[in-house]
Design a protein around this motif. Structure first.
Motif, PDB file in Angstrom:
ATOM      1  N   LEU A  42       0.825  -1.186   0.000  1.00 18.03           N
ATOM      2  CA  LEU A  42       0.000   0.000   0.000  1.00 18.03           C
ATOM      3  C   LEU A  42       0.869   1.249   0.000  1.00 18.03           C
ATOM      4  O   LEU A  42       2.079   1.199   0.211  1.00 18.03           O
ATOM      5  N   ARG A  43       0.223   2.403  -0.234  1.00 13.20           N
ATOM      6  CA  ARG A  43       0.966   3.652  -0.319  1.00 13.20           C
ATOM      7  C   ARG A  43       1.512   4.061   1.052  1.00 13.20           C
ATOM      8  O   ARG A  43       0.905   3.789   2.088  1.00 13.20           O
ATOM      9  N   ASN A  44       2.662   4.729   1.034  1.00 14.37           N
ATOM     10  CA  ASN A  44       3.312   5.171   2.259  1.00 14.37           C
ATOM     11  C   ASN A  44       3.298   6.688   2.321  1.00 14.37           C
ATOM     12  O   ASN A  44       3.188   7.361   1.311  1.00 14.37           O
ATOM     13  N   SER A 147      -1.353  10.795   2.608  1.00 14.28           N
ATOM     14  CA  SER A 147      -2.517  10.067   3.087  1.00 14.28           C
ATOM     15  C   SER A 147      -2.778  10.423   4.538  1.00 14.28           C
ATOM     16  O   SER A 147      -1.876  10.378   5.369  1.00 14.28           O
ATOM     17  N   THR A 150      -2.434   7.462   7.655  1.00 13.64           N
ATOM     18  CA  THR A 150      -1.166   7.200   8.321  1.00 13.64           C
ATOM     19  C   THR A 150      -0.553   8.478   8.871  1.00 13.64           C
ATOM     20  O   THR A 150       0.138   8.454   9.887  1.00 13.64           O
ATOM     21  N   ASN A 274      -4.524   4.061   0.835  1.00 14.65           N
ATOM     22  CA  ASN A 274      -3.886   3.175   1.798  1.00 14.65           C
ATOM     23  C   ASN A 274      -4.950   2.544   2.695  1.00 14.65           C
ATOM     24  O   ASN A 274      -5.022   2.802   3.889  1.00 14.65           O
ATOM     25  N   SER A 275      -5.792   1.692   2.113  1.00 13.00           N
ATOM     26  CA  SER A 275      -6.924   1.130   2.837  1.00 13.00           C
ATOM     27  C   SER A 275      -7.403  -0.126   2.132  1.00 13.00           C
ATOM     28  O   SER A 275      -6.877  -0.528   1.091  1.00 13.00           O
ATOM     29  N   GLU A 278      -8.369   0.168  -1.579  1.00 16.50           N
ATOM     30  CA  GLU A 278      -7.380  -0.074  -2.628  1.00 16.50           C
ATOM     31  C   GLU A 278      -7.223  -1.561  -2.880  1.00 16.50           C
ATOM     32  O   GLU A 278      -7.058  -1.992  -4.038  1.00 16.50           O
TER      33      GLU A 278
END
Length: 850
Positions: A42-44, A147, A150, A274-275, A278
């Motif tokens: 996932l995206r950071n 995001s 986070t 980021n979930s 996705e």
């Protein structure tokens, strides 16, 4: 011939490429977001710290950072930071004699969750943050994003001011939970309206919706549903994806089945990348679900599929917050000093310049290697955009917001401490937060940035689509834009070149509707217990039209118009009436004149032979009156022919009623005369005196007076008027005289019928009297014909409409008048002209009855 065809195809492809080139946002792209980049991760998020230094930055400051590993999708943020800080450091009017630098948490951008758990745990050691000192707590501003899910963890421990550069999130605006967090992006409350505007433009009225199960997703669902209901767009399905992975896994099959079974070709996605949302999106890609995904900019995902497609609407249509074009950014990338930054960044800069910039703007020496050694496969897997993304532009503005805040604090400190002690170290976070919240400035490209109004103003949006042309190359094309500050009809703007692209690719716009479009001539007929967008099509009723698609109600044509057979437009009606020019009207008029002339001839013959027994029999005066009334009855039929006027409408029924009453009452008087003549067998009786005195002649004025009274009441209570009949004949406006009162009309006819019936009864009693000049049989037969005609007239009259109804009444007048003339006077004329020998009083005992 083959060479000619090949040349034509090449020219067409060249023309398409030129149109495509002119329609793209810029010649250079910054995008590197593809599914295989992070191997399914996932995206950071990143957290950058901005701090001041009284010394110029060292040449290898950033190269000396340990473990500086940057994921490719985060390169834009570092490049934006480098560009913004160097631009500020070169500005002599902003933070003079000081340098603005940035640092990051080690590894934060590459493994967000682990670093956050490490740094913000109760046992955290803040010494791992480069350039961040903990003595007496230094208050530096940090930039977090993109995001919120986070980034929110970064706001719980350290209470220094933070600017979130990702998409606007209402939770971060809570001053109680996050008193030191500020957002640089505009709020997206206008996003539902912008998306619905796009749906209406492309007539996508049947769409699906996938949102995350959180406050922001539920609020978006509520706002979108309200906007859709207002504009006639319907939701085919709604998938609310839970944040809990275990709960999502249990329901994933239901979500998959719902989206694959739906007929909606367009699906809106709203939520965080980021979930689990996705995860669901990736799952549908693996399952081969092909839809038009309408979403926000951070869902701008390009896959590395190598399929060749000229279809513009494959993949994702994204709404990206409109950001200004930083024109100097391109030049900065070309002259970037690669010795000052980690090699990964400079390599990405070089690849970026090679792949997207034109030959005239790129150094040949720096691109020759890539020109000949880079494969098409590499090119097809890397997509860039030199125009900053929304997050990159927000980060650029956030750096300037911090710089202006630092600048003001520095000048405030000048009066309170010696300049030599100003080291860019700030400890009053409350002062920092207060100044940052109210920060208003104009950035280098001329855009006003007001930190206090960012959450109060709706964002403007640019609309993009990814084209997979050529093979495997995801080309980001700007479709248009949306601004809520323009008039309603101008808020959504679609590029004028879209039609050219469609024409060049023979492309047909995809449809997403629940029902087939109702074409002109039809109206929508909504199905019971179904969405408003699901309907059947029904023909417009008679005299109603629709000239647009999917209309709710057909429009009724004006009275002087009628609908064409297709019910798509109204046609002008032709004015129609029983005119003299019509064959029917001309025939009836000729009949009227001919019969009236014939009756006049008979009258002339009777006057000429007035002393003959056949004329003198049964009172020749009554015969004269009868012939005159029959002549007028023939002529009164002309009042029914021609364009109606108010005078003719009044005279029609009254003239007809009065003169027919005179004729029938005359017949009644003659029958009474016949009966009285045969009853007087003995001279000197009282009946002989009645007959000799001419008492039967009073029957005519008395009966006529009664009819006058009836007609007078009719004219006073409900006089006839000119009316138009638009229903009797298709496409015709028939002008007729309305009788208004059907009761009065039938009273007139009923009175005539009663007189005729009385005459028939009296004549029938005297028909068997033997006498050469007894006309009782003729009178009886004439009344029989008269009654038969008008009894037949009533059902036929009421079964017809328009000018045919008028023609039936005229024909009945002519027939009944002709019946009286023929039955009573034709036998007499036969005797006068053909058998004069019978017109004699020989063997007649009483030569004079009068």
């Amino acid at each position: 011939m083959g060479k000619l065809c090949a040349l034509l195809i090449s020219l067409l492809l060249l023309k398409f490429s030129l149109i495509l080139y002119s329609w793209t946002e810029t010649s250079c792209f910054w995008r590197l977001k593809h599914a295989e980049e992070d191997h399914g991760g996932l995206r950071n998020d990143c957290e950058f710290f901005l701090y001041l230094s009284p010394e110029p930055p060292e040449e290898d400051l950033y190269n000396n950072m340990t473990d500086f590993i940057v994921p490719t999708e985060k390169f834009e943020f570092f490049l934006a930071l480098i560009f913004a800080t160097e631009e500020i450091n070169r500005n002599p009017y902003l933070l003079p004699n000081m340098s603005l630098l940035f640092s990051i948490l080690v590894g934060l951008c590459s493994n967000t969750t682990e670093v956050i758990d490490l740094i913000y745990s109760p046992q955290a050691n803040f010494s791992i943050i480069p350039n961040y000192e903990c003595r007496n707590f230094i208050c530096d501003v940090s930039l977090i994003g993109p995001s919120w899910s986070t980034s929110i963890k970064m706001t719980t421990i350290i209470t220094s001011p933070k600017i979130f550069f990702g998409p606007f999130h209402p939770l971060l605006s809570d001053n109680v939970l996050f008193p030191y967090v500020y957002q640089i992006a505009h709020k997206d409350t206008c996003l539902p309206k912008a998306m619905v505007s796009l749906m209406l433009y492309f007539t996508w009225t049947w769409v699906g919706l996938v949102v995350s199960d959180d406050d922001q997703g539920i609020q978006f669902l509520s706002d979108l549903r309200e906007e859709m209901q207002r504009n006639g767009v319907c939701l085919a399905f709604v998938n609310v994806i839970p944040d809990n992975m275990q709960l999502y896994t249990a329901r994933a099959g239901i979500y998959d089945k719902q989206i694959m079974a739906s007929s909606a070709k367009v699906v809106i996605i709203y939520g965080e990348m980021n979930s689990t949302l996705e995860v669901s999106f990736r799952r549908w890609g693996y399952l081969g679900v092909q839809r038009i995904w309408v979403t926000t900019s951070h869902w701008d995902v390009t896959t590395s599929k190598r399929d060749f497609s000229l279809d513009p609407f494959q993949g994702t249509v994204t709404f990206e917050e409109h950001c200004g074009k930083v024109s100097k950014f391109r030049h900065f990338m070309q002259i970037l000093n690669i010795s000052k930054y980690p090699v990964d960044i400079s390599q990405m800069r070089t690849k970026w310049n090679y792949f997207n910039c034109s030959v005239s703007e790129t150094n040949f020496s720096s691109m020759n290697y890539y020109l000949f050694s880079t494969t098409v496969e590499w090119l097809s897997q890397h997509k860039f955009d030199m125009v900053m993304s929304a997050e990159g532009y927000n980060l650029y503005n956030a750096v300037y917001a911090v710089a202006h805040t630092y600048h003001e604090i520095v000048y405030q400190l000048v009066d309170s401490q010696p300049i030599a002690e100003l080291r860019g170290i700030f400890r009053d976070c409350h002062q920092m937060a207060s100044l940052l919240k109210k920060r208003v400035f104009t950035n280098p490209i001329g855009e006003l940035v007001d930190m206090n109004l960012r959450e109060k103003l709706c964002a403007d949006y640019d609309i993009y689509n990814i084209w997979n042309f050529p093979q495997g190359f995801g080309l980001k094309v700007k479709l248009g834009g949306y601004s809520s500050y323009f008039p309603q009809s101008q808020q959504l703007h679609i590029s004028e070149d879209l039609e050219q692209i469609m024409g060049a690719t023979s492309f047909q716009l995809p449809t997403s509707t629940c029902s087939v479009t109702c074409t002109p001539g039809f109206r929508k007929f909504h199905q019971e217990h179904a969405a408003d967008c699901c309907f059947d099509c029904a023909w417009c009723p008679e005299h109603e039209v629709s000239n647009e698609t999917d209309v709710e109600q057909c429009v009724h044509c004006p009275e002087d118009q009628y609908s064409n057979p297709e019910h798509t437009r109204c046609l002008q009606r032709h004015v129609s009436f029983l005119a003299y020019e019509d064959p029917l009207g001309m025939t009836l008029a000729c009949m009227s004149l001919c019969f009236s002339a014939l009756t006049a001839l008979v009258l002339g013959a009777f006057v000429k032979y007035n002393n003959t027994p056949i004329v003198k029999a049964n009172n020749r005066i009554l015969s004269y009156i009868l012939l005159i009334s029959i002549t007028i009855c023939f002529l009164c039929s002309l009042l029914f022919i021609g364009h109606p006027h108010i005078v003719t409408c009044i005279l029609q029924q009254t003239t007809f009623g009065v003169f027919f009453t005179v004729a029938v009452s005359t017949v009644l008087a003659k029958t009474i005369t016949v009966v009285l003549a045969f009853k007087l067998t003995t001279p000197g009786k009282r009946m002989r005196g009645i007959l000799v005195s001419g008492a039967p002649k009073f029957v005519i004025p008395i009966c006529t007076l009664i009819q006058f009274i009836l007609c007078g009441i009719w004219l006073v209570m409900a006089p006839p008027f000119i009316d138009t009949d638009t229903h009797s004949e298709h496409g015709q406006i028939i002008i007729v005289c309305s009788k208004v009162s059907a009761i009065a009309f039938h009273f007139v006819l009923g009175y005539l019928g009663s007189l005729a019936l009385g005459s028939f009864t009296v004549a029938f009693l005297a028909q068997n009297r033997s006498d050469r000049f007894n006309e009782a049989k003729f009178l009886t037969f004439s009344m029989l014909v008269f009654c038969s005609i008008w009894i037949t007239f009533l059902p036929i009259y009421h079964s017809t409409k328009g000018k045919v109804m008028v023609a039936v009444e005229v024909l009945s007048i002519l027939a009944s008048s002709a019946g009286l003339l023929g039955c009573i006077f034709v036998p007499k004329c036969y005797v006068i002209f053909m058998r004069p020998d019978l017109n004699s009083l020989q063997k007649f005992r009483d030569k004079s009855l009068y």
